[in-house]
Scaffold this active site. Sequence first.
Site, PDB file in Angstrom:
ATOM      1  CD  GLU A 265      51.701  79.396 -41.096  1.00 41.33           C
ATOM      2  OE1 GLU A 265      52.412  78.427 -40.773  1.00 41.33           O
ATOM      3  OE2 GLU A 265      51.392  79.648 -42.290  1.00 41.33           O
ATOM      4  CE  LYS A 325      51.807  73.700 -40.660  1.00 42.20           C
ATOM      5  NZ  LYS A 325      52.575  74.653 -41.491  1.00 42.20           N
ATOM      6  CB  CYS A 371      49.830  76.888 -43.007  1.00 45.19           C
ATOM      7  SG  CYS A 371      50.708  77.179 -44.565  1.00 45.19           S
TER       8      CYS A 371
END
Length: 498
Positions: A265, A325, A371
């Site tokens: 990330e 995300k 994540c």
Amino acid sequence: MLLAGALGALAFPPVDLFPVLAVCFPVLMRAIDGAAGWRGACRRGFMFGLGLHTAGLYWLADAILVRADTFWWLVPLAAPGCALVLAPAAALPAGLCRLAPAGWRRNLVFAGTWTLFDMGRVFIFSGFPWNPLGSTWEMAGLAGDVMIQPAAWIGVDGLTLLTVLLALLPLGGRRAMLAGLAGLAAWAGLGGALLALRPIPPGHNPVAVLVQGNVPETMKISRQDDIAVFRRYLALTRAGVAQAQVQALADPARGGRPVVYVWPESAFPGLLAEDGLARQMIAAAGAGAAAGMIGTLRGDSDGRWRNSVLALAEPDGHVAGLYDKAHLVPFGEYDPWLLPFHVVPGAGMVPGPGARTWHLPGVSPVGPLICYEVIFSGQVADIHDRPDWLVNVTNDAWYGNTAGPRQHLATVRMRAVEEGLPIARAANTGITAAFDAHGHELGRLGWNRQGFLVVSIGGALPVTPFGRWGRWIPVILALGVLLPALAWRGRAQRRRPV
């Protein structure tokens, strides 16, 4: 109650002292029974939840320490502040279970409502379902592999329900405890049978080169060494792809499989979508691979920021896939509306649309995750376009060498079992790892190490019951354990004299 809850946090990874729950939850239930009414029971449950989540999330303070010059005063408030928001998920079950008489009926109501309200944590801010009690079975090695297999049917929330029921059995005396031991044996037997009866197919998934740059978060924030960071990732990618190609030649089982390299990330220190030269340099470093997956920030035409991962196709590094995300970290990537001050710089980030599957040239279908969003059970794979494997890019450097990165890694393992999909994880400072579709660890690169992990991604299992029906299964199970108590109340009301 605070102490009992804090003691219960020892059951979470990486300590995995799950037997402590058989002490903490009976203490809580005795306190609920001794309360004068449902309000007193709620207060006891609230304090228990406050202790459980404060101790379980102690590592949040490390993220504040990274910016201690500005937010030093938040250090002692980080974990307790989050725990204050989560504690009602323990308070409400404690109060509601008083609707049932003391004994097994009350225990069932408590276990069912605990599970339902714990599942409801996905609706707090952008969701914070961290450390469900079902995760306490993710101990390392074969024992953990066996005990988490039922998650393929009932998910981690179903394991939470079973965990609370088992933890309350000491209240029933010797017979109940013996029944609990028999239940554990049956659980282990079922897990072993699921492992044995569902062999991992070979599949055609790639050989993954998971790159771990080990870049301190202070270096990323200062932006003073961006060129050195970029060169580090290029060198690691070049060496990793070369090693993967050598191993593919030496191992017939890997022959014919594509090579894919993965950066964590926000690994690229810039805006990769706008930097064609950087993409060409990355593609040159990964020459011989089929594709690369690179974590980066991305700005859109409206000036909003997104946390993204790009798929770069060889040989020129053009963008073949883009994923933003979807589940953003509250207080980390955006400020919740009720916060009276700003922690996140600017206006924060914008979430993406949710789970997607990439169909990259020469690579089996893959589902990208960034994540934090890997902790969301039942929301990691596109149910309408099921991938053959998952990839998770993350940066846990914020949380230091604490329990936080270990707990995060454990959720990755659980998602593999729930979905029946292998998953590869590239982390900035660790822990980089890969798991097969049974949740068995294929390899890891530990904390605070610079390097790469070359791992052959196994095949996917057929879609699991949980992968098909999702969280409806633990919801139905939780409601199911409430039925005996509800039936008792109905009979009692019918027998009441007029």
